[in-house]
Design a protein around this motif. Structure first.
Motif, mmCIF file in Angstrom:
data_model
loop_
_atom_site.group_PDB
_atom_site.id
_atom_site.type_symbol
_atom_site.label_atom_id
_atom_site.label_comp_id
_atom_site.label_asym_id
_atom_site.label_seq_id
_atom_site.Cartn_x
_atom_site.Cartn_y
_atom_site.Cartn_z
ATOM 1 N N LEU A 187 -23.084 -24.353 20.517
ATOM 2 C CA LEU A 187 -24.092 -24.873 20.221
ATOM 3 C C LEU A 187 -24.848 -24.968 18.995
ATOM 4 O O LEU A 187 -25.186 -24.154 19.189
ATOM 5 C CB LEU A 187 -24.695 -25.279 21.350
ATOM 6 N N VAL A 188 -24.798 -25.775 17.900
ATOM 7 C CA VAL A 188 -25.903 -25.509 16.894
ATOM 8 C C VAL A 188 -26.679 -25.849 17.219
ATOM 9 O O VAL A 188 -27.331 -27.507 16.884
ATOM 10 C CB VAL A 188 -24.273 -25.876 15.300
ATOM 11 N N LEU A 189 -27.952 -25.319 16.894
ATOM 12 C CA LEU A 189 -29.324 -26.115 16.964
ATOM 13 C C LEU A 189 -29.794 -26.158 15.352
ATOM 14 O O LEU A 189 -29.533 -24.615 14.535
ATOM 15 C CB LEU A 189 -29.993 -25.373 17.542
ATOM 16 N N ALA A 190 -31.028 -26.317 15.054
ATOM 17 C CA ALA A 190 -32.168 -26.537 13.631
ATOM 18 C C ALA A 190 -32.876 -27.307 14.232
ATOM 19 O O ALA A 190 -33.389 -28.210 15.192
ATOM 20 C CB ALA A 190 -31.032 -27.661 12.649
ATOM 21 N N LYS A 191 -34.119 -26.950 13.557
ATOM 22 C CA LYS A 191 -35.510 -27.471 13.881
ATOM 23 C C LYS A 191 -36.061 -28.166 11.940
ATOM 24 O O LYS A 191 -35.447 -26.871 10.819
ATOM 25 C CB LYS A 191 -36.498 -26.709 14.352
ATOM 26 N N ASN A 192 -37.192 -28.152 12.228
ATOM 27 C CA ASN A 192 -37.443 -28.376 10.653
ATOM 28 C C ASN A 192 -38.595 -27.827 9.793
ATOM 29 O O ASN A 192 -39.784 -27.635 9.704
ATOM 30 C CB ASN A 192 -38.786 -29.951 10.728
ATOM 31 N N ARG A 193 -38.562 -27.091 10.146
ATOM 32 C CA ARG A 193 -38.666 -25.231 9.762
ATOM 33 C C ARG A 193 -38.160 -24.110 9.950
ATOM 34 O O ARG A 193 -37.262 -24.501 10.641
ATOM 35 C CB ARG A 193 -40.665 -24.652 10.289
ATOM 36 N N ASN A 194 -38.171 -23.114 9.325
ATOM 37 C CA ASN A 194 -37.522 -21.570 9.293
ATOM 38 C C ASN A 194 -37.597 -21.192 11.127
ATOM 39 O O ASN A 194 -38.761 -20.987 11.451
ATOM 40 C CB ASN A 194 -37.929 -21.212 8.208
#
Length: 465
Positions: free
Chosen positions: A94-101
């Motif tokens: 499951l690959v996650l991402a957010k709008n900051r580091n």
């Protein structure tokens, strides 16, 4: 950092600032041959696809995972995708991402999230959210309480209730709730009034984890029962009467109800994790090499851009033999544009420059993750609807670069949101050419603003006074 990129970022932020206060009243597909409608349609999973049902299930799972992680974080939206194939039972990540580091805490939350779901306990899943996402859950609870309006209770007297609660509420939680609360012999109207009273006065979550957990479990059950009840369908029918003035309140209440009832989807996510528990992992998207072109931009006052666009509208067209409008008429028409923005925007917005902080959206971060280019499932689930710029950028990226897959989304209402701080990614390596993505996105957003403005200024009528 090139001057062209700086200029594109500034122009985009300025255009989005105005676009945010020009809501679309009439879909562009009904009035204008604008390409954005095609891009929006192309980003939604097609029901004609051979794997539509399975892909739809995966997108539901991804959206639920994204919502859960976003609930534990107050910094913005989350996107989720899958690396690996569901169909051949191979390794899945499951690959996650957010709008900051990301930081170490983000990885700890993701790991705990996965461990908790492998336990396959729905109520413990809700407890995870109470512990880690109390502030965000309380904001939803406040919104639900504030959206309640008196007609929701007053019309129970005129509704024709079914004899059994199972027929009235029509969802799988009904039997569980009736058995647990020993409501089997209660009149259906009494149950409904209790549910409405509960959501009307529910208290926010506090430091007493066990009591807050019980309260939140009940709230998820009750909002889900209300959302699918015959009574809510009855209220919706009443609201369509032209003499009724509470329809906007009903829409607000329904949206607030959905914001909490949607946590019932955790069951679907748990089943998915349980079915693949021996192979599933979780990680954050690896795209540190793709920072935004700029972290912040300074925008000119919106009034200057609005006037420039307005003057483009009223330019005479020699092909039709039109002459320019008198200056006093031009000013009168432009005043209408100004008043509309001032009505929707915060005080001082129209004439003030603004410093805009930019961030690279999680959908873009996932698309740029090197491992995701060859992933079997090109599906992105988001905690919120994908914004207009994400739809435009992902579409252009897949059309212009043959090695890039098309990414599919499914959330209804996507593409309508406008984020003034949307950032272009930096230089993208590993593709066959430097793509003019910045310019394509900017031009399409400017077209959308022009079309929305023309809905209000009615430019064609002005050209034929």
């Amino acid at each position: 950092m090139s001057a062209t990129n700086i200029s594109a970022s500034n122009r985009l932020a300025e255009t989005l600032s105005l676009l945010k206060y020009y809501p679309r009243h009439i879909p562009n597909s009904l009035r204008y041959p604008h390409s954005f409608q095609r891009q929006l349609n192309d980003s939604i999973l097609s029901e004609d696809s051979d794997d539509f049902q399975q892909d739809k299930e995966i997108l539901w799972v991804l959206e639920t995972a994204a919502v859960c992680i976003a609930t534990t974080d107050s910094t913005g939206s989350i996107a989720a995708a899958i690396e690996g194939s569901i169909r051949d039972n191979g390794p899945i990540t499951l690959v996650l991402a957010k709008n900051r580091n990301i930081n170490n805490h983000d990885q700890e939350i993701a790991d705990e999230f996965l461990r908790m779901f492998k336990s396959f306990d729905f109520q413990q899943a809700l407890k995870f959210l109470v512990i880690h996402g109390r502030d965000n859950l309380n904001e939803r609870i406040r919104t639900l309480r504030q959206s309640f309006f008196k007609e929701l209770l007053s019309y129970t007297a005129s509704h024709s209730f079914k004899e059994s609660a199972g027929e009235e509420f029509r969802n799988r939680f009904t039997t569980t709730v009736l058995n647990d609360r020993k409501w089997g012999n209660k009149p259906v109207r009494e149950i409904l009034e209790y549910l409405l009273g509960f959501v009307r006065s529910v208290q926010e979550l506090d430091n007493n984890i066990e009591a807050s957990h019980t309260r939140f479990v009940n709230l998820v059950f009750y909002t889900f029962m209300l959302r699918s009840s015959r009574y809510m369908a009855f209220i919706m029918q009443l609201s369509e009467d032209p003499d009724v003035d509470w329809y906007p309140h009903l829409r607000e209440f329904q949206n607030a109800l959905e914001q909490i009832a949607s946590f019932h989807k955790l069951e679907k996510l748990q089943r998915f994790v349980h079915d693949h528990r021996h192979v599933i992992k979780v990680r954050w998207a690896n795209n540190i090499s793709y920072p935004p072109v700029e972290d912040a931009v300074t925008c000119r006052p919106p009034s200057s851009l609005a006037r420039q666009l307005f003057m483009d509208f009223i330019k005479p067209n020699p092909r039709f033999g039109m002459s320019p409008l008198p200056l006093d008429v031009q000013e009168k028409r432009f005043k209408n544009v100004e008043e509309l923005v001032k009505w929707n925007a915060p005080s001082g917005f129209w004439d003030s420059p603004a410093q805009i902080q930019l961030s690279l959206h999680p959908e873009i971060r996932i698309a740029l993750d090197p491992a995701m280019a060859t992933a079997p499932h090109h599906l992105i689930g988001c905690s919120t609807s994908a914004c207009m710029c994400c739809i435009l950028w992902l579409d252009a990226y897949s059309r212009l670069e043959p090695s890039v897959p098309r990414w599919w989304l499914y959330r209804l209402g996507q593409g309508q949101e406008v984020d003034v701080g949307w950032a272009f990614p930096g230089k993208i390596t590993g593709v066959s050419a430097i793509l003019p993505l910045d310019q394509i996105v900017l031009e399409d957003v400017q077209k959308e603003l022009s079309f929305r403005m023309s809905e209000y200024v009615d430019v064609y009528k002005w050209r034929y006074p």
